[in-house]
Structures are given as C-alpha cells and as structure tokens.
Design an enzyme around this catalytic site. Structure first.
Site, PDB file in Angstrom:
ATOM      1  N   MET A  23     133.673 109.841 -13.009  1.00  0.00           N
ATOM      2  CA  MET A  23     133.080 110.460 -11.664  1.00  0.00           C
ATOM      3  C   MET A  23     132.357 109.310 -10.614  1.00  0.00           C
ATOM      4  SD  MET A  23     131.601 114.276 -12.580  1.00  0.00           S
ATOM      5  CE  MET A  23     130.127 113.597 -13.274  1.00  0.00           C
ATOM      6  N   GLY A  24     132.948 108.267 -11.020  1.00  0.00           N
ATOM      7  CA  GLY A  24     132.672 107.086 -10.052  1.00  0.00           C
ATOM      8  C   GLY A  24     131.395 106.593 -10.301  1.00  0.00           C
ATOM      9  N   ALA A  25     130.744 105.934  -9.354  1.00  0.00           N
ATOM     10  CA  ALA A  25     129.393 105.248  -9.581  1.00  0.00           C
ATOM     11  C   ALA A  25     129.665 104.135 -10.661  1.00  0.00           C
ATOM     12  CB  ALA A  25     128.285 106.116  -9.644  1.00  0.00           C
ATOM     13  N   HIS A  30     131.453 101.979 -17.791  1.00  0.00           N
ATOM     14  CA  HIS A  30     132.775 102.434 -17.692  1.00  0.00           C
ATOM     15  C   HIS A  30     133.757 101.151 -17.717  1.00  0.00           C
ATOM     16  CE1 HIS A  30     130.387 105.288 -14.952  1.00  0.00           C
ATOM     17  NE2 HIS A  30     131.335 106.051 -15.513  1.00  0.00           N
ATOM     18  N   GLN A  54     131.694 121.250 -12.709  1.00  0.00           N
ATOM     19  CA  GLN A  54     130.825 120.917 -13.896  1.00  0.00           C
ATOM     20  C   GLN A  54     129.488 120.890 -13.600  1.00  0.00           C
ATOM     21  OE1 GLN A  54     133.456 117.287 -14.812  1.00  0.00           O
ATOM     22  NE2 GLN A  54     131.279 116.447 -15.588  1.00  0.00           N
ATOM     23  N   GLY A 139     133.790 108.033 -23.253  1.00  0.00           N
ATOM     24  CA  GLY A 139     132.684 107.477 -23.722  1.00  0.00           C
ATOM     25  C   GLY A 139     132.017 108.357 -24.813  1.00  0.00           C
ATOM     26  N   LYS A 141     128.856 108.267 -25.462  1.00  0.00           N
ATOM     27  CA  LYS A 141     127.514 108.706 -24.792  1.00  0.00           C
ATOM     28  C   LYS A 141     127.685 110.278 -24.602  1.00  0.00           C
ATOM     29  CE  LYS A 141     124.260 108.406 -21.173  1.00  0.00           C
ATOM     30  NZ  LYS A 141     124.654 109.645 -20.616  1.00  0.00           N
ATOM     31  N   ASP A 142     128.516 110.897 -23.940  1.00  0.00           N
ATOM     32  CA  ASP A 142     128.775 112.240 -23.846  1.00  0.00           C
ATOM     33  C   ASP A 142     129.518 113.116 -25.262  1.00  0.00           C
ATOM     34  OD1 ASP A 142     127.838 112.852 -21.105  1.00  0.00           O
ATOM     35  OD2 ASP A 142     129.191 111.212 -20.878  1.00  0.00           O
ATOM     36  N   SER A 178     125.024 106.491 -14.828  1.00  0.00           N
ATOM     37  CA  SER A 178     125.013 106.546 -13.205  1.00  0.00           C
ATOM     38  C   SER A 178     123.614 107.057 -12.960  1.00  0.00           C
ATOM     39  CB  SER A 178     126.135 107.329 -12.851  1.00  0.00           C
ATOM     40  OG  SER A 178     127.194 106.893 -13.180  1.00  0.00           O
TER      41      SER A 178
HETATM   42  O1  PAF Z   1     132.117 111.951 -18.164  1.00  0.00           O
HETATM   43  C1  PAF Z   1     132.456 112.015 -17.209  1.00  0.00           C
HETATM   44  O2  PAF Z   1     132.280 111.257 -16.336  1.00  0.00           O
HETATM   45  C2  PAF Z   1     132.975 113.578 -16.522  1.00  0.00           C
HETATM   46  O3  PAF Z   1     132.541 114.737 -17.392  1.00  0.00           O
HETATM   47  C3  PAF Z   1     134.461 113.541 -16.619  1.00  0.00           C
HETATM   48  C4  PAF Z   1     135.221 113.378 -18.236  1.00  0.00           C
HETATM   49  C5  PAF Z   1     134.962 112.489 -15.797  1.00  0.00           C
HETATM   50  C6  PAF Z   1     135.125 114.922 -16.053  1.00  0.00           C
HETATM   51  O4  PAF Z   1     134.668 115.165 -14.914  1.00  0.00           O
END
Ligand code: PAF
Length: 262
Positions: A23-25, A30, A54, A139, A141-142, A178
């Site tokens: 999702m950037g940042a 990353h 989300q 990752g 982490k999630d 982030s």
């Molecule tokens: O982990 C994330 O950054 C987001 O949940 C993902 C997998 C890019 C989906 O939007």
C-alpha cells in the site's frame, strides 16, 4: 530505470515473474520483500494501492501515509523492474466479486476490523488476475493476512506460489511498519513493550510484560497453531504468538514463532 505503470493495458504488455503487493509508504521491510522477490525471478513488479475496501475506519484510510516519489526510489534501489500504481477506477471498475475470508477472517484482526480481510483478499485476487505473476511475496508481520491469502490460493486453485518474508525490526525490536511514523517519539518507546513481551520465555511472562506499560492498550495476545490459526494446544507443533493493541490510537500488530524466544 524503473517503470511506472498505471493502466491495465500497459501492465498486460509485459510478463511479470514476481509481484510484491503493497500500500506504498515503502520502508526497509518492503525492500526486504523485494530483495526476496528478486531471488524468485528477474521481472519484479511492486504494486502500490491504498485499498479502501480493507479500511473499516475512514479516518485511518485518510491518514494512511503516501510517498510515491520516495516509493519509486526505494523500489528501484533494490532492483524492482516496475511499480504498478493503479487508480481506484482501474482496480474496481464496478463488477469485481468480493471474496469472503470465512470464519478465520472474523477472529483476532477480523474481530476488531470487520470486512478487513474480505477487502484484503478481494484486492489481492484482483492484483493476481491483472498481473498474473508466477510468485507473490508477502510479509510475515501480517501473519493472519498471510494465512488467509495462502488459504484463498489453495481454495481457488490459483496457480501462484506464495512466498513470505520475515518481519524486519529496528534496533529496539519494534517491527517496522508504515504506521510507526504516527507514533511519535514517546509512542515508539511505549511500542517497544511489544517485542519485549514476545521475546519472553513463556506465555505468562509475556502477559505480565505487556501489562507493565499502561500506554499500550492490548486488544489480544494469543498463541495459535500456525497451520490452522486455532488456539494452540499442548500438542501443537508450530505455535506462534500473535498480538495487537493500540499506542496513541495507532493500531499495532506483531507475531513471533513460539520456541524462538531467548
Ligand atoms: O499488507 C498490505 O500492505 C496490504 O494488506 C496488501 C496485501 C497490499 C493488500 O492491500
């Protein structure tokens, strides 16, 4: 030079080996995933899309950090071939089927964030359909997100290999995220209680440590079976401790395999 792609047509003109959805940042977490991706294939594409589906909290969505120019540099520095930065119109043209995250999508992160995982799976499936990579990298982490993505890939028989990269931590042990920017200096100090707790030898000590800092508002602390996401039993082989809570209203999550503690 890294290529910046915005349209589905430009995306479809080339073949992609590995997708790193973000999702950037972008930060060093990353970048470590992009480095891992490079080991899986030459043509690595990083998607940057802040997925409204989300976010149950519109303020959280609005406050989500955005830094496209820095993202381009950080992705290029570790060898990504392209950045895919679609608009909401490109991602959700109107007829996209929402994916259910099932019962595991409703516990832990899902209990506090209704529809969150359905939103994650829907965007990930859409990215898979558009990019058609051989491999995708996420990752650890999630961890619940990773579990649900693997489950979706199995259930829908999606021909993409899912690879996961370890959580990157700063010197204090705090998992890089982030969201950390929003903690402030004091908040960052408080947040360090999370990794201090996760590295304790047993669950009782973890609970004790986490309650030692009143600045950390615990949501859940649990030991789960990595293979089923059910609460771990004595006999569970691969146990993982998962945690979530708030510091200065910033939600933080973390996890660690059980048994790796000092
Ligand atoms: O982990 C994330 O950054 C987001 O949940 C993902 C997998 C890019 C989906 O939007």
């Amino acid at each position: 030079m890294i290529e910046v792609i915005k349209s589905v047509d430009d995306l479809a003109r080339q073949k992609w080996d590995v997708l790193v959805p973000t999702m950037g940042a972008l930060h060093i977490g990353h970048q470590s995933l992009i480095k891992l991706a490079k080991k899986e294939g030459e043509r690595v594409i990083v998607s940057v899309f802040v997925n409204p589906l989300q976010f149950e909290n519109k303020e959280d969505l609005k406050n989500y950090p955005k830094s496209i120019d820095a993202d381009i540099k950080l992705a290029e520095a570790v060898g990504a071939s392209a950045l895919f930065i679609p608009s909401e119109q490109v991602m959700y043209p109107g007829n996209i089927e929402k994916i259910s995250a099932g019962s595991i999508g409703e516990i832990y992160e899902g209990a506090s964030r209704s529809e969150h995982f359905s939103g994650v799976l829907t965007v990930v499936k859409r990215l898979f359909d558009l990019v058609k990579p051989k491999v995708a990298v996420f990752g650890e982490k999630d961890f619940q997100q990773l579990f649900l993505i693997k489950q979706m890939v199995t259930q829908l028989k999606i021909p993409i290999k899912i690879i996961s990269g370890p959580t990157i931590r700063d010197k204090s042990g705090l998992a890089v995220s982030s969201r950390n920017i929003r903690l402030g200096e004091d908040g960052e100090k408080v947040a360090q209680v999370i990794s201090r707790a996760l590295t304790k030898e047993n669950f009782e000590q973890m609970k004790e440590e986490i309650s030692s800092d009143p600045g950390f508002k615990l949501d859940y602390l649990e030991v789960i079976d990595e293979n089923s996401f059910e609460k771990a039993k004595m006999s569970t082989q691969n146990k993982r401790v998962i945690i979530a809570g708030w510091v200065n209203q910033v939600r933080l999550i973390d996890n660690m395999p059980m048994g790796n503690q000092k």
